[in-house]
Design an enzyme around this catalytic site. Structure first.
Site, short mmCIF file in Angstrom:
data_model
loop_
_atom_site.label_atom_id
_atom_site.label_comp_id
_atom_site.label_asym_id
_atom_site.label_seq_id
_atom_site.Cartn_x
_atom_site.Cartn_y
_atom_site.Cartn_z
N CYS A 121 0.83 -1.21 0.00
CA CYS A 121 0.00 0.00 0.00
C CYS A 121 0.87 1.26 0.00
O CYS A 121 0.50 2.27 -0.61
CB CYS A 121 -0.93 -0.01 1.21
SG CYS A 121 -2.10 -1.40 1.19
N THR A 122 2.01 1.19 0.67
CA THR A 122 2.94 2.32 0.65
C THR A 122 3.49 2.53 -0.75
O THR A 122 3.53 3.67 -1.27
CB THR A 122 4.09 2.09 1.64
OG1 THR A 122 3.56 1.96 2.96
CG2 THR A 122 5.07 3.23 1.59
#
Length: 325
Positions: free
Chosen positions: A45-46
């Site tokens: 997600c980062t």
């Protein structure tokens, strides 16, 4: 509600990273990317957030990431990682489910391109993060470029005469009328009226009202009588009879729809309007007759019409018909 072959975004309201409301209305009027990610601060997600951030200017700043995280969590995530995308909190995954990005309570990493009308134009489910933002940008640019071209059915449409006698399904004719009926009109009065002539008996009656130059129309399996009346539309200052304008607009919609469906729809002015009214019991103004059918019967045309049929489309220069001041 917009009728479209594309799916519309759900009507939602969520809190953003600052605790402010962000709704579906914020997506209207522009091209946007909406992506769903499972959990803030996780590696995938980062990476996804950073990849969209790197390209944020290419997306005109219109990228929205949605996750089940709290407002505090997404605020910290955005600040800590230096993300420039708008983040929203969807703790119950309600909006994710409405988009189709969640199933059985589990969020599915997904991305959607939304156009200015709120239509989902492209979607990716079960996204693999590596290279995904670049792929989305390519499709985003492609959609915008295509939308900014002149409608292909308008480019293709011509007043063709080589109409085949092959029958046209009732369903297709109904769709043409429905398209025309979606036209705008003054005060929504919808002053257009149509008589669809299909039976051989009535077609032959209508043929008697045609001018000599419209001989080719006698091969059309369908003819549409388009009429209106002053009292059906707006009567405005300076003799502006809007029933005429509105009915013409409806005909334009019909012609465009017909072209999309592979049909000739050729409106003519060469007929005896009084006779048409007498033959079919019409009160009002017969605006046009439209021949409808399939193309390809070019052998029926005289030499002059054959040359026009197969020649270049002629238009006056834009400068002659338009001024920008």
């Amino acid at each position: 509600m917009i009728e479209s072959r594309y799916r519309l975004i759900p009507q939602f309201t969520l809190k953003d990273e600052d605790g402010n409301d962000f709704s579906w209305k914020n997506l209207l009027g522009k091209y946007s990317v909406v992506y769903f990610y499972p959990k803030a601060n996780t590696p995938g997600c980062t990476m996804e957030g950073l990849d969209f951030t790197k390209l944020i200017d290419e997306f005109n700043g219109n990228v929205v990431g949605i996750s089940p995280d709290s407002c505090n969590a997404i605020s910290s995530f955005k600040s800590k990682k230096g993300l420039k995308v708008k983040l929203l909190s969807d703790p119950e995954k309600t909006v994710a489910e409405q988009f189709g990005a969640a199933k059985d309570g589990k969020l599915i990493r997904s991305t959607f391109i939304v156009d200015p009308w709120g239509r989902i134009r492209k979607e990716w489910l079960k996204v693999s993060v590596n290279g995904h933002a670049e792929e989305v940008l390519e499709e985003y640019r492609k959609i915008i470029q295509e939308d900014n071209e002149i409608n292909d059915s308008i480019l293709l449409r011509r007043a063709l005469r080589g109409v085949r006698p092959d029958p046209v399904d009732d369903e297709k004719i109904e769709k043409l009328i429905r398209a025309a009926h979606l036209a705008p009109s003054c005060m929504n009065k919808q002053p257009w009226r149509f008589i669809v002539v299909k039976s051989q008996e009535n077609l032959e009656k209508l043929h008697t009202a045609l001018s000599e130059g419209n001989y080719w129309m006698k091969h059309a399996p369908v003819m549409i009588i388009v009429y209106t009346d002053d009292e059906l539309g707006c009567q405005l200052s300076d003799r502006r009879n809007y029933s005429l304008f509105d009915t013409g607009t409806a005909v334009g919609f019909l012609l465009t729809q017909a072209t999309q469906m592979g049909l000739i729809a050729h409106p003519v002015a060469g007929y005896d309007p009084i006779k048409v009214k007498e033959l079919f019991g019409i009160n009002g103004i017969v605006i046009t007759l439209i021949a409808v059918g399939y193309w390809g019967n070019i052998d029926i045309l005289n030499e002059k019409h054959t040359a026009v049929e197969l020649g270049d489309r002629m238009r006056k220069p834009i400068e002659e018909v338009c001024k920008i001041i």
